[in-house]
Write an enzyme that holds these catalytic residues in place. Structure first.
Site, PDB file in Angstrom:
ATOM      1  CE1 TYR A 103      -5.278   2.542  -5.197  1.00 40.56           C
ATOM      2  CE2 TYR A 103      -3.648   4.304  -5.195  1.00 40.56           C
ATOM      3  CZ  TYR A 103      -4.038   3.030  -4.830  1.00 40.56           C
ATOM      4  OH  TYR A 103      -3.175   2.237  -4.105  1.00 40.56           O
TER       5      TYR A 103
ATOM      6  CB  CYS B 249      -0.898  -0.026   1.231  1.00 41.07           C
ATOM      7  SG  CYS B 249      -1.702   1.545   1.591  1.00 41.07           S
TER       8      CYS B 249
END
Length: 328
Positions: A202, A66
């Site tokens: 994203y 992440c």
């Protein structure tokens, strides 16, 4: 700080179980919208603080895959807080219950079990603190072992706490990643990079309409072009001083060629095609403490197996070039 942030920060969607893990928030135009992190308390040296800095009191839950959690790992390492703030690292795979810890039967190098609450899943930490919690079960999580509660799950705030509030215990207290004289410049460049690059990748990958994808794609590469010019004329984002802005940018750049180009369709150019950006990336990657936080196996498996797709992890591209001289 980032605004708004992760729904949660380290939340990804599994191939077959995306709906069970998290409903990716999409607006009426098909554009990805991050939810706001819900735990926003601060560790502070101020008298009367609910969460004062103490060695051994706090714990970080992270994923090596992440980028948001990666920020906290880097600052923890740079400040020399490994003996002050303990750490648990989840498995790279996210299943139907979200982030999980590796079992004792699994071989997954880089993972660290939850020796604080003995949880099997990150969601258990959230629900123990608040049984009615209805947000995303995200990482990073800054946890108070004394009070058995979550202090904060917003990476941009966690890294500032690690930078400034633990200097009495840090091995590198003189390092200031958010110096007062550079704060306007740091905040300004963060406000450019967060929406267009950190979150921009994203917005490309999670777009549900062609219009939303093309808007995010255009903004992403326009910003990268601007940053290429900027970093052609100075070593770091805010001049000659390495700051939190560089940490925040690095965690996206190091993932760009190996995941975002393919998985998120950010394929106009690879970072290695930008001379200044690639040299800058090599400069940061070759810092031993930063390099020690990078795990390409967790990064690639996390994105290609735990996110929508066929679950096949590409063998390329090679990362060998990151060791080439950066000449900056």
């Amino acid at each position: 700080m980032d605004k708004p942030t992760s729904g949660g920060e380290g939340v990804t969607a599994n191939n077959d179980d995306a709906a069970a893990i998290v409903k990716i928030p999409i607006d009426s135009k098909g554009a990805f919208q991050r939810r706001v992190s819900q735990f926003r308390n601060f560790i502070s040296k101020e008298e009367g603080s609910e969460f004062p800095p103490e060695a051994g009191r706090y714990h970080l839950y992270v994923s090596l895959g992440c980028p948001w959690a990666h920020r906290t790992l880097i600052v923890r390492a740079l400040k020399g807080l490994e003996d002050v703030i303990s750490l648990s690292i989840v498995h790279w795979h996210m299943g139907e219950k979200g982030w999980r810890f590796a079992t004792s039967e699994e071989e997954c190098p880089g993972t660290v079990p939850d020796f604080v609450e003995n949880a099997s899943y990150i969601r258990e930490i959230y629900l123990k603190v608040n049984p009615d919690y209805d947000g995303a079960f995200s990482v990073p999580v800054l946890y108070d072992k004394k009070e058995h509660t979550i202090v904060n799950n917003e990476s941009s705030e966690i890294i500032r706490m690690l930078n400034s509030q633990f200097n009495d215990y840090a091995k590198n207290p003189e390092l200031d990643l958010y110096p007062e004289d550079l704060r306007p410049s740091i905040d300004a460049i963060n406000d450019v990079i967060y929406p267009n690059v950190n979150n921009g990748v994203y917005r490309c990958g999670f777009a549900k309409s062609q219009e939303a994808y093309e808007e995010a794609f255009t903004n992403l590469f326009r910003t990268l072009d601007d940053l290429e010019v900027r970093l052609s004329n100075q070593r770091y984002l805010c001049g000659a001083t390495f700051t939190e802005a560089d940490v925040r940018f690095f965690t996206t750049l190091i993932r760009f060629d190996v995941t975002y180009v393919g998985q998120f369709k950010c394929n106009k150019k690879q970072i290695r095609e930008y001379p200044a950006l690639y040299a800058y990336l090599r400069d940061l990657y070759q810092m031993p403490l930063i390099r020690s936080t990078v795990n390409f196996t967790h990064i690639k498996n996390g994105y290609y197996v735990s996110m929508p797709g066929n679950g096949i992890v590409p063998l390329g591209p090679s990362t060998d070039g990151l060791d080439a001289p950066h000449n900056r």
